[in-house]
Design an enzyme around this catalytic site. Structure first.
Site, PDB file in Angstrom:
ATOM      1  N   ASP A   8       0.731  -1.160   0.069  1.00  0.00           N
ATOM      2  CA  ASP A   8       0.129  -0.081  -0.125  1.00  0.00           C
ATOM      3  C   ASP A   8       0.677   1.235  -0.040  1.00  0.00           C
ATOM      4  O   ASP A   8       2.072   1.049   0.024  1.00  0.00           O
ATOM      5  CB  ASP A   8      -0.982  -0.287   1.076  1.00  0.00           C
ATOM      6  CG  ASP A   8      -0.450   0.395   2.266  1.00  0.00           C
ATOM      7  OD1 ASP A   8       0.852   0.328   2.403  1.00  0.00           O
ATOM      8  OD2 ASP A   8      -1.223   0.256   3.303  1.00  0.00           O
ATOM      9  N   HIS A   9       0.581   2.293   0.193  1.00  0.00           N
ATOM     10  CA  HIS A   9       0.864   3.796   0.111  1.00  0.00           C
ATOM     11  C   HIS A   9       2.127   3.786   1.295  1.00  0.00           C
ATOM     12  O   HIS A   9       3.249   4.243   1.102  1.00  0.00           O
ATOM     13  CB  HIS A   9       0.074   4.929   0.293  1.00  0.00           C
ATOM     14  CG  HIS A   9      -0.995   4.771   1.188  1.00  0.00           C
ATOM     15  ND1 HIS A   9      -2.093   3.923   0.993  1.00  0.00           N
ATOM     16  CD2 HIS A   9      -0.881   5.280   2.521  1.00  0.00           C
ATOM     17  CE1 HIS A   9      -2.646   4.116   2.063  1.00  0.00           C
ATOM     18  NE2 HIS A   9      -2.217   4.728   3.038  1.00  0.00           N
ATOM     19  N   CYS A  65       2.867  -3.177   4.032  1.00  0.00           N
ATOM     20  CA  CYS A  65       1.977  -2.316   4.449  1.00  0.00           C
ATOM     21  C   CYS A  65       2.647  -1.652   5.536  1.00  0.00           C
ATOM     22  O   CYS A  65       3.885  -1.797   5.849  1.00  0.00           O
ATOM     23  CB  CYS A  65       0.450  -2.744   4.654  1.00  0.00           C
ATOM     24  SG  CYS A  65       0.158  -3.686   6.043  1.00  0.00           S
ATOM     25  N   GLY A  66       1.844  -0.828   6.403  1.00  0.00           N
ATOM     26  CA  GLY A  66       2.550  -0.338   7.460  1.00  0.00           C
ATOM     27  C   GLY A  66       3.024  -1.225   8.564  1.00  0.00           C
ATOM     28  O   GLY A  66       4.211  -1.050   9.132  1.00  0.00           O
ATOM     29  N   THR A  67       2.173  -2.109   8.635  1.00  0.00           N
ATOM     30  CA  THR A  67       2.619  -3.385   9.789  1.00  0.00           C
ATOM     31  C   THR A  67       2.775  -4.596   9.227  1.00  0.00           C
ATOM     32  O   THR A  67       3.547  -5.601   9.786  1.00  0.00           O
ATOM     33  CB  THR A  67       1.650  -3.270  10.877  1.00  0.00           C
ATOM     34  OG1 THR A  67       0.118  -3.814  10.177  1.00  0.00           O
ATOM     35  CG2 THR A  67       1.258  -2.186  11.587  1.00  0.00           C
ATOM     36  N   GLY A  68       2.313  -4.768   8.141  1.00  0.00           N
ATOM     37  CA  GLY A  68       2.328  -5.963   7.178  1.00  0.00           C
ATOM     38  C   GLY A  68       1.297  -6.858   7.899  1.00  0.00           C
ATOM     39  O   GLY A  68       0.745  -7.826   6.834  1.00  0.00           O
ATOM     40  N   VAL A  69       0.276  -6.484   8.739  1.00  0.00           N
ATOM     41  CA  VAL A  69      -0.771  -7.287   9.374  1.00  0.00           C
ATOM     42  C   VAL A  69      -1.843  -7.111   8.273  1.00  0.00           C
ATOM     43  O   VAL A  69      -2.439  -8.239   7.958  1.00  0.00           O
ATOM     44  CB  VAL A  69      -1.206  -6.705  10.592  1.00  0.00           C
ATOM     45  CG1 VAL A  69      -2.514  -7.437  10.963  1.00  0.00           C
ATOM     46  CG2 VAL A  69      -0.025  -6.981  11.602  1.00  0.00           C
ATOM     47  N   GLY A  70      -2.503  -5.964   7.787  1.00  0.00           N
ATOM     48  CA  GLY A  70      -3.809  -5.872   7.106  1.00  0.00           C
ATOM     49  C   GLY A  70      -3.598  -6.443   5.835  1.00  0.00           C
ATOM     50  O   GLY A  70      -4.297  -7.318   5.228  1.00  0.00           O
ATOM     51  N   HIS A  98       8.781 -25.093   7.324  1.00  0.00           N
ATOM     52  CA  HIS A  98       7.731 -25.905   8.039  1.00  0.00           C
ATOM     53  C   HIS A  98       6.254 -25.524   7.453  1.00  0.00           C
ATOM     54  O   HIS A  98       5.557 -26.568   7.243  1.00  0.00           O
ATOM     55  CB  HIS A  98       7.803 -25.513   9.246  1.00  0.00           C
ATOM     56  CG  HIS A  98       9.003 -26.184  10.363  1.00  0.00           C
ATOM     57  ND1 HIS A  98       9.182 -26.269  11.372  1.00  0.00           N
ATOM     58  CD2 HIS A  98      10.177 -26.774   9.689  1.00  0.00           C
ATOM     59  CE1 HIS A  98      10.366 -26.563  12.025  1.00  0.00           C
ATOM     60  NE2 HIS A  98      11.143 -27.231  10.622  1.00  0.00           N
ATOM     61  N   ARG A 109       6.367   0.186   8.966  1.00  0.00           N
ATOM     62  CA  ARG A 109       6.720   0.975   9.907  1.00  0.00           C
ATOM     63  C   ARG A 109       7.183   0.307  11.172  1.00  0.00           C
ATOM     64  O   ARG A 109       7.380   0.623  12.365  1.00  0.00           O
ATOM     65  CB  ARG A 109       5.351   1.743  10.473  1.00  0.00           C
ATOM     66  CG  ARG A 109       4.654   2.533   9.567  1.00  0.00           C
ATOM     67  CD  ARG A 109       3.414   3.001   9.571  1.00  0.00           C
ATOM     68  NE  ARG A 109       2.898   4.082   8.578  1.00  0.00           N
ATOM     69  CZ  ARG A 109       1.614   3.948   8.516  1.00  0.00           C
ATOM     70  NH1 ARG A 109       0.739   3.383   8.974  1.00  0.00           N
ATOM     71  NH2 ARG A 109       1.333   4.961   7.340  1.00  0.00           N
ATOM     72  N   ARG A 132       6.750 -34.602   7.664  1.00  0.00           N
ATOM     73  CA  ARG A 132       5.701 -34.509   8.707  1.00  0.00           C
ATOM     74  C   ARG A 132       5.146 -33.214   8.285  1.00  0.00           C
ATOM     75  O   ARG A 132       3.630 -32.782   8.670  1.00  0.00           O
ATOM     76  CB  ARG A 132       6.164 -34.586   9.831  1.00  0.00           C
ATOM     77  CG  ARG A 132       7.174 -33.495  10.411  1.00  0.00           C
ATOM     78  CD  ARG A 132       7.870 -33.679  11.904  1.00  0.00           C
ATOM     79  NE  ARG A 132       8.500 -32.808  12.353  1.00  0.00           N
ATOM     80  CZ  ARG A 132       9.785 -32.502  12.006  1.00  0.00           C
ATOM     81  NH1 ARG A 132      10.499 -33.087  11.094  1.00  0.00           N
ATOM     82  NH2 ARG A 132      10.361 -31.468  12.753  1.00  0.00           N
ATOM     83  N   HIS A 133       5.990 -31.978   7.735  1.00  0.00           N
ATOM     84  CA  HIS A 133       5.316 -30.874   7.590  1.00  0.00           C
ATOM     85  C   HIS A 133       4.298 -30.647   6.706  1.00  0.00           C
ATOM     86  O   HIS A 133       3.346 -29.901   6.532  1.00  0.00           O
ATOM     87  CB  HIS A 133       6.579 -29.804   7.320  1.00  0.00           C
ATOM     88  CG  HIS A 133       7.645 -29.757   8.376  1.00  0.00           C
ATOM     89  ND1 HIS A 133       7.199 -29.339   9.850  1.00  0.00           N
ATOM     90  CD2 HIS A 133       8.811 -30.071   8.374  1.00  0.00           C
ATOM     91  CE1 HIS A 133       8.423 -29.304  10.530  1.00  0.00           C
ATOM     92  NE2 HIS A 133       9.212 -30.014   9.724  1.00  0.00           N
TER      93      HIS A 133
HETATM   94  C1  RB5 Z   1      -2.392   2.480   6.473  1.00  0.00           C
HETATM   95  O1  RB5 Z   1      -2.288   3.639   7.124  1.00  0.00           O
HETATM   96  C2  RB5 Z   1      -1.927   1.180   7.458  1.00  0.00           C
HETATM   97  O2  RB5 Z   1      -3.295   0.978   7.987  1.00  0.00           O
HETATM   98  C3  RB5 Z   1      -1.727   0.026   6.628  1.00  0.00           C
HETATM   99  O3  RB5 Z   1      -0.360   0.279   5.895  1.00  0.00           O
HETATM  100  C4  RB5 Z   1      -1.581  -1.177   7.384  1.00  0.00           C
HETATM  101  O4  RB5 Z   1      -0.391  -1.003   8.445  1.00  0.00           O
HETATM  102  C5  RB5 Z   1      -2.561  -2.022   7.935  1.00  0.00           C
HETATM  103  O5  RB5 Z   1      -2.161  -3.106   8.578  1.00  0.00           O
END
Ligand code: RB5
Length: 150
Positions: A8-9, A65-70, A98, A109, A132-133
Site C-alpha cells: 500500500d502507500h 503495508c504499515g505493519t504487514g498485518v492488514g 515448515h 513502520r 511431517r510438515h
Molecule cells: C495504513 O495507514 C495502514 O493502516 C496500513 O499500511 C497497514 O498498517 C494495515 O495493516
C-alpha cells in the site's frame, strides 16, 4: 523463481528495497506498485498478489503495508495462500521450511531496510522440508476444502 510484489502507500520504499534484494538473488520480480504518492488500500493489493500466486502465475509473493498485518490478512483470504508477517529472519526461514509459506508480508513502520533484506534473503533461500510438515500443511488445506464425510 517468479515473484510478484506489491504494497500500500505506506510500504512503497520498503517494497522496492525487498524487490531489489530478490532480484539480487537472481529472481524474476514483477512489481505491481503503487508508485510513490499514490494511495491504495492494503486489501486491494493483498488480494491481487494472493490471487496471482494461488493461480500459479507466480511462485511466491511479497507484500508491504504499515505493519504487514492488514495486507497479510487480505492475502490469506485467498484459498491456497499461506501468508506470514515477519519482523525477523528466523520466522521467515521457518515459515518456508515448515509451513510452506507462499507470501511474505513485512511492516514498513516496523522493520528497517537492512533487516527487511535479511528477512527476504532467509525467506527466499529456505526450502519447504516436506515430510511431517507436508501432512500438517495438508491439514491447513483441508480447512479450505473440507474432505467429504463418508
Ligand atoms: C495504513 O495507514 C495502514 O493502516 C496500513 O499500511 C497497514 O498498517 C494495515 O495493516
Amino acid at each position: 523463481m517468479k515473484i510478484v510484489v506489491a504494497s500500500d502507500h505506506a510500504g512503497v520504499e520498503l517494497r522496492q528495497e525487498m524487490a531489489d534484494e530478490a532480484r539480487a538473488l537472481g529472481h524474476e520480480v514483477t512489481d505491481l506498485g503503487p508508485a510513490p504518492g499514490v494511495a491504495i488500500d492494503y486489501p486491494v493489493n493483498g488480494a491481487k498478489v494472493g490471487r496471482l500466486v494461488a493461480a500459479g502465475e507466480y511462485d511466491l509473493g511479497m507484500l508491504v503495508c504499515g505493519t504487514g498485518v492488514g495486507i497479510s490478512i487480505a492475502a490469506n483470504k485467498i484459498p491456497g495462500i499461506r501468508a506470514v508477517v515477519c519482523s525477523e529472519p528466523f520466522t521467515a526461514r521457518l515459515s518456508r521450511q515448515h509451513n510452506n509459506s507462499n507470501v511474505l508480508a513485512v511492516g514498513a513502520r516496523v522493520v528497517g531496510p537492512g533487516l527487511a533484506r535479511m528477512i527476504v534473503n532467509d525467506w527466499l533461500t529456505a526450502e519447504f522440508e516436506g515430510g511431517r510438515h507436508a501432512r500438517r500443511v495438508a491439514l491447513i488445506d483441508d480447512l479450505e476444502n473440507p474432505p467429504a464425510s463418508s
